[in-house]
Design a protein around this motif. Structure first.
Motif, short mmCIF file in Angstrom:
data_model
loop_
_atom_site.label_atom_id
_atom_site.label_comp_id
_atom_site.label_asym_id
_atom_site.label_seq_id
_atom_site.Cartn_x
_atom_site.Cartn_y
_atom_site.Cartn_z
N ASP A 141 0.45 -1.32 -0.61
CA ASP A 141 -0.22 -0.14 0.23
C ASP A 141 0.81 1.26 -0.02
N ILE A 184 0.41 7.09 3.47
CA ILE A 184 -0.82 7.26 3.72
C ILE A 184 -0.62 7.99 4.73
N ARG A 198 -7.46 11.52 4.68
CA ARG A 198 -6.01 10.94 4.11
C ARG A 198 -5.82 11.39 2.80
N ALA A 201 -1.53 11.22 0.73
CA ALA A 201 -0.32 10.79 0.09
C ALA A 201 0.66 11.40 0.79
N TRP A 222 -0.05 9.01 -8.53
CA TRP A 222 0.05 7.86 -7.99
C TRP A 222 -1.69 8.78 -6.65
N ALA A 223 -1.42 9.53 -5.78
CA ALA A 223 -2.22 9.92 -4.99
C ALA A 223 -3.14 10.62 -5.41
N ARG A 251 -5.68 7.59 -6.74
CA ARG A 251 -6.44 7.37 -5.52
C ARG A 251 -7.08 7.99 -5.06
N ASP A 290 -7.08 11.19 -3.61
CA ASP A 290 -5.51 12.32 -2.38
C ASP A 290 -6.51 13.74 -2.99
#
Length: 153
Positions: free
Chosen positions: A52, A73, A82, A84, A111-112, A115, A117
């Motif tokens: 993760d 995280i 929440r 990154a 990536w964030a 997700r 974020d």
């Protein structure tokens, strides 16, 4: 993914890379705090590194790892959101100022965002001015100060 600078590639790491991640953490902190034995770094990797918490490596033309980005995280303490968090960003000194760290931060951002974020956090030592300047150039703002007081034994 190819970097803007010829000869560099980025590759997603895996949980099999624990030993190399520990090595890169040691190199990073030895550079910042020469002569300070940092035996706890392996424990940090064991405790927090998982599937993760993604890891990316940068390789030069000879396929030598010269850079590392480890993202995790975190939970924002004021909002509970929440997000990154950059655990480690390192580029070997001979390869700095070539856009490598910026490209790795773009990986973290992608990536964030994938997700969902809304933000990315990180901590940087105040005496690491090149890193502070990099992060500020990428739009990072100081949100808090970390303060310590040494206690007498």
């Amino acid at each position: 993914m190819d970097f803007p600078v010829n000869g560099y590639t980025i590759q997603r790491g895996s949980t099999l890379d624990r030993a190399l991640l520990s090595k890169f953490m040691g190199i990073t902190y030895e550079e910042l705090f020469p002569g300070n034995p940092l035996t706890h770094l392996g424990h940090t990797v064991e405790q927090y590194f998982s599937s993760d918490t993604p890891l990316w490596w940068v390789f030069d033309a000879s396929q030598t790892a010269i850079g590392c980005l480890w993202v995790g995280i975190a939970i924002d303490q004021s909002s509970g959101v929440r997000h990154a968090h950059i655990f480690l960003l390192y580029v070997h000194p001979e390869h700095r100022r070539r856009g490598i760290a910026t490209a790795m931060m773009q990986c973290a951002t992608a990536w964030a965002q994938a997700r969902g974020d809304q933000q990315i956090g990180l901590q940087v030592f105040a005496n690491n001015q090149p890193a502070v300047q990099l992060y500020q150039s990428l739009g990072y703002k100081i949100e808090a100060y970390s303060m310590l007081k040494q206690l007498e034994a």
